[in-house]
Motif scaffolding. Structure first.
Motif, PDB file in Angstrom:
ATOM      1  N   ILE A 177     102.992  11.032  72.813  1.00  0.00           N
ATOM      2  CA  ILE A 177     103.294  11.332  71.408  1.00  0.00           C
ATOM      3  C   ILE A 177     102.344  10.560  70.498  1.00  0.00           C
ATOM      4  CG2 ILE A 177     105.090  11.285  69.631  1.00  0.00           C
ATOM      5  CD1 ILE A 177     107.102  11.235  72.059  1.00  0.00           C
ATOM      6  N   VAL A 178     101.699  11.285  69.594  1.00  0.00           N
ATOM      7  CA  VAL A 178     100.779  10.685  68.630  1.00  0.00           C
ATOM      8  C   VAL A 178     101.504  10.310  67.347  1.00  0.00           C
ATOM      9  CG1 VAL A 178      98.776  11.154  67.141  1.00  0.00           C
ATOM     10  CG2 VAL A 178      98.746  11.865  69.536  1.00  0.00           C
ATOM     11  N   SER A 227      97.147   6.581  71.241  1.00  0.00           N
ATOM     12  CA  SER A 227      98.515   6.884  70.846  1.00  0.00           C
ATOM     13  C   SER A 227      99.293   5.593  70.597  1.00  0.00           C
ATOM     14  CB  SER A 227      99.199   7.707  71.930  1.00  0.00           C
ATOM     15  OG  SER A 227      98.511   8.927  72.132  1.00  0.00           O
ATOM     16  N   PRO A 228     100.229   5.600  69.639  1.00  0.00           N
ATOM     17  CA  PRO A 228     101.021   4.398  69.360  1.00  0.00           C
ATOM     18  C   PRO A 228     101.999   4.114  70.492  1.00  0.00           C
ATOM     19  CG  PRO A 228     101.845   6.256  68.094  1.00  0.00           C
ATOM     20  CD  PRO A 228     100.589   6.722  68.755  1.00  0.00           C
ATOM     21  N   SER A 229     102.443   2.868  70.560  1.00  0.00           N
ATOM     22  CA  SER A 229     103.460   2.504  71.536  1.00  0.00           C
ATOM     23  C   SER A 229     104.804   3.084  71.115  1.00  0.00           C
ATOM     24  CB  SER A 229     103.567   0.985  71.653  1.00  0.00           C
ATOM     25  OG  SER A 229     104.088   0.451  70.444  1.00  0.00           O
ATOM     26  N   LEU A 230     105.759   3.108  72.050  1.00  0.00           N
ATOM     27  CA  LEU A 230     107.085   3.601  71.722  1.00  0.00           C
ATOM     28  C   LEU A 230     107.755   2.723  70.671  1.00  0.00           C
ATOM     29  CD1 LEU A 230     108.463   4.679  75.208  1.00  0.00           C
ATOM     30  CD2 LEU A 230     107.699   6.148  73.344  1.00  0.00           C
ATOM     31  N   ASP A 231     107.517   1.412  70.735  1.00  0.00           N
ATOM     32  CA  ASP A 231     108.082   0.518  69.719  1.00  0.00           C
ATOM     33  C   ASP A 231     107.539   0.861  68.338  1.00  0.00           C
ATOM     34  OD1 ASP A 231     109.712  -0.852  71.447  1.00  0.00           O
ATOM     35  OD2 ASP A 231     108.305  -2.508  71.772  1.00  0.00           O
ATOM     36  N   ASP A 259     113.897  12.768  73.388  1.00  0.00           N
ATOM     37  CA  ASP A 259     114.369  12.053  74.584  1.00  0.00           C
ATOM     38  C   ASP A 259     113.288  11.135  75.141  1.00  0.00           C
ATOM     39  OD1 ASP A 259     116.841  13.211  74.479  1.00  0.00           O
ATOM     40  OD2 ASP A 259     116.441  14.725  75.997  1.00  0.00           O
ATOM     41  N   SER A 260     112.033  11.545  75.013  1.00  0.00           N
ATOM     42  CA  SER A 260     110.934  10.734  75.536  1.00  0.00           C
ATOM     43  C   SER A 260     110.720   9.463  74.731  1.00  0.00           C
ATOM     44  CB  SER A 260     109.634  11.556  75.548  1.00  0.00           C
ATOM     45  OG  SER A 260     109.762  12.685  76.385  1.00  0.00           O
ATOM     46  N   ILE A 261     111.201   9.442  73.485  1.00  0.00           N
ATOM     47  CA  ILE A 261     111.070   8.252  72.641  1.00  0.00           C
ATOM     48  C   ILE A 261     112.197   7.269  72.894  1.00  0.00           C
ATOM     49  CG2 ILE A 261     111.041   7.422  70.247  1.00  0.00           C
ATOM     50  CD1 ILE A 261     109.751  10.065  69.440  1.00  0.00           C
ATOM     51  N   PHE A 262     113.429   7.780  73.017  1.00  0.00           N
ATOM     52  CA  PHE A 262     114.587   6.896  73.096  1.00  0.00           C
ATOM     53  C   PHE A 262     115.088   6.677  74.519  1.00  0.00           C
ATOM     54  CE2 PHE A 262     114.576   8.494  68.756  1.00  0.00           C
ATOM     55  CZ  PHE A 262     114.642   7.301  68.065  1.00  0.00           C
ATOM     56  N   ARG A 290      96.610  15.064  58.706  1.00  0.00           N
ATOM     57  CA  ARG A 290      95.717  14.259  57.864  1.00  0.00           C
ATOM     58  C   ARG A 290      96.121  12.789  57.825  1.00  0.00           C
ATOM     59  NH1 ARG A 290      95.727  19.288  55.127  1.00  0.00           N
ATOM     60  NH2 ARG A 290      97.566  18.779  53.888  1.00  0.00           N
ATOM     61  N   LEU A 291      97.396  12.519  58.015  1.00  0.00           N
ATOM     62  CA  LEU A 291      97.863  11.132  57.995  1.00  0.00           C
ATOM     63  C   LEU A 291      97.680  10.429  59.333  1.00  0.00           C
ATOM     64  CD1 LEU A 291     101.192  11.496  55.964  1.00  0.00           C
ATOM     65  CD2 LEU A 291      99.110  10.326  55.229  1.00  0.00           C
ATOM     66  N   ASN A 292      97.381  11.183  60.386  1.00  0.00           N
ATOM     67  CA  ASN A 292      97.323  10.596  61.726  1.00  0.00           C
ATOM     68  C   ASN A 292      96.092  11.091  62.464  1.00  0.00           C
ATOM     69  OD1 ASN A 292     100.154   9.219  62.224  1.00  0.00           O
ATOM     70  ND2 ASN A 292     100.538  11.143  61.137  1.00  0.00           N
ATOM     71  N   ASN A 293      95.169  10.187  62.685  1.00  0.00           N
ATOM     72  CA  ASN A 293      94.014  10.502  63.517  1.00  0.00           C
ATOM     73  C   ASN A 293      93.653   9.275  64.346  1.00  0.00           C
ATOM     74  OD1 ASN A 293      91.997  12.021  64.613  1.00  0.00           O
ATOM     75  ND2 ASN A 293      90.569  11.764  62.907  1.00  0.00           N
ATOM     76  N   PRO A 294      94.625   8.774  65.123  1.00  0.00           N
ATOM     77  CA  PRO A 294      94.399   7.524  65.856  1.00  0.00           C
ATOM     78  C   PRO A 294      93.487   7.733  67.062  1.00  0.00           C
ATOM     79  CG  PRO A 294      96.527   8.450  66.442  1.00  0.00           C
ATOM     80  CD  PRO A 294      95.955   9.336  65.361  1.00  0.00           C
ATOM     81  N   GLN A 295      92.786   6.673  67.403  1.00  0.00           N
ATOM     82  CA  GLN A 295      91.958   6.722  68.599  1.00  0.00           C
ATOM     83  C   GLN A 295      92.813   6.622  69.862  1.00  0.00           C
ATOM     84  OE1 GLN A 295      88.640   7.379  68.537  1.00  0.00           O
ATOM     85  NE2 GLN A 295      89.049   7.665  66.345  1.00  0.00           N
TER      86      GLN A 295
END
Length: 433
Positions: free
Chosen positions: A103-104, A226-230, A79-82, A219-224
């Protein structure tokens, strides 16, 4: 000067015995000890409605890899994404109370999500065990079931499912609502899976996502940051397209047979777990007989409460009449096709339908009339719902109509499945006496 061997050996034996008694012979923790050790690292994941701060959903999660990261289920936070304007996302820790979270990363096929908490949690990091448990091995599940306090339940592991797109660990413990996203543990307290579901048909059958999927997502996600919702939505659309491609590949497996409806050969089972069903639809006043075949895919991906992806339904309708003329039979099929064309704009959270009609050539140069409709899936670029209706243009006492409904597909995968369906179609007219 060396001591005699007979003095050294007993001495070393005593030291060795003491060492073994403190390690290999140490008793595994019981459920109370395990609860006390693991409980601080298990949190609530709460989605609230922005309008009145009422709770929309409550799930569980746990801390691993980083003290500001929480693992939970994707379905608990979708729900937090859409609907971000309507929902906020928080975690509730044992000692630090409510904290904002964002959300990461998500893995929709394995129903997993990584959340980043606004501040590091003062809790131990749980360790993953990325090997499958043995059948009959004892284990535990933790989480917060409904409005009750955090709980620990015991059970045994019983292999993995083979009826879903992603194998799930079968656990004979009571995983109840609200425990989704919590850890499934082995006897030593290592995270062997993530609570994801409980059987609605069989009692005391819980399901958990294997911890290997958690490790891969980390292992696939170690961002500095968090990504945007888009960006998250684009990634979800990419994951759906990858799932679509798996479905297309399965269509070429020998398990997917063809079936006969009178003089027609049509596409058969589209899932090994859901064989096609068939039923006669005759009525006393009809001047024709009709047989309907329905084939359903057994799997789909949860996107939100309003949208699933990767679901297919195929219906094949055979009409036969010894009385009606070819023109009358064609008109009967056209009436049925008109009803099937009547797609509505209000039957889902998407844009309006766009429809086209064209004539194609199938196998053996068989002429086919195709009616195709498509509408965009809201907030997931490149994904669409489809409605295909086609009929072979043949003369005689038999007619066929094929209807295909597809939810959450990209153009390439949808076209491939349509062509595979039409490629199965053939017509063998009755020999004249």
């Amino acid at each position: 000067m060396h001591l005699p061997n007979r003095l050294v050996s007993p001495f070393l034996a005593i030291l060795l015995l003491c060492s073994i008694s403190n390690t290999a012979f140490a008793a595994p923790p019981n459920s109370r000890q395990l609860y006390e050790r693991i409980r601080p690292s298990v949190v609530e994941v709460v989605t609230k409605n922005r309008t009145n701060l009422g709770v929309s959903s409550v799930a569980s999660g746990f801390v691993t890899h980083r003290k500001d990261w929480v693992i939970t289920n994707y379905h608990a936070i979708s729900d937090s994404i859409f609907e971000p304007d309507d929902h906020t996302l928080q975690i509730v820790s044992m000692d630090q109370g409510e904290l904002r979270a964002e959300i990461v990363a998500v893995d929709i096929q394995n129903d997993l999500a990584i959340l980043k908490v606004e501040q590091a949690l003062r809790v131990p990091l749980l360790e993953l065990r990325e090997t499958l448990p043995d059948r009959g091995e004892s284990g535990y599940s933790m989480g917060k079931p409904g409005g009750y306090q955090h709980s620990i339940v015991t059970g045994t592991f019983n292999g993995v499912t083979d009826k879903t797109s992603t194998p799930l660990i079968i656990f004979s413990g009571a995983i109840n609502g609200g425990m989704s996203g919590g850890p499934t543990l082995d006897g030593e307290g290592l995270v062997i899976g993530v609570n994801v579901a409980t059987s609605t048909k069989y009692q005391l059958v819980g399901l958990a996502v294997h911890a290997e999927a958690v490790g891969q997502l980390i292992r696939l996600n170690n961002p500095q940051k968090s990504p945007s919702l888009d960006d998250l939505r684009k990634d979800i659309a990419r994951q759906v397209s990858a799932f679509n491609q798996q479905i297309v590949m399965r269509f070429d497996l020998p398990t997917h047979s063809v079936r006969r409806l009178g003089p027609f050969q049509v596409r058969g089972d589209i899932s090994r777990d859901e064989p096609c069903s068939a039923a006669r639809k005759d009525t006393p006043n009809d001047h024709y007989k009709r047989v309907d075949q329905r084939c359903d895919s057994s799997t789909s991906l949860y996107i939100s409460d309003k949208q699933n992806a990767g679901h297919i339904v195929m219906g094949s309708f055979w009409f036969n009449s010894e009385i009606m003329s070819s023109h009358g039979l064609a008109r009967l099929v056209e009436d049925q096709l008109t009803r099937l064309r009547n797609v509505k704009d209000n039957d889902g959270p998407t844009a309006s339908w766009s429809c086209t009609e064209q004539r194609l050539r199938g196998r053996f140069d068989l002429p086919i009339q195709l009616h195709a409709c498509r509408r965009a899936v809201e907030k997931l670029p490149g994904l669409f719902d489809y409605r295909f209706r086609y009929t072979p243009l043949v003369s005689g006492q038999d007619a066929l109509l094929v209807a295909i409904g597809m939810s959450g597909f990209d153009d390439q995968s949808a076209r491939a499945i349509l062509l595979k369906s039409m490629d199965s179609l053939s017509f063998t007219p009755k020999a004249k006496p």
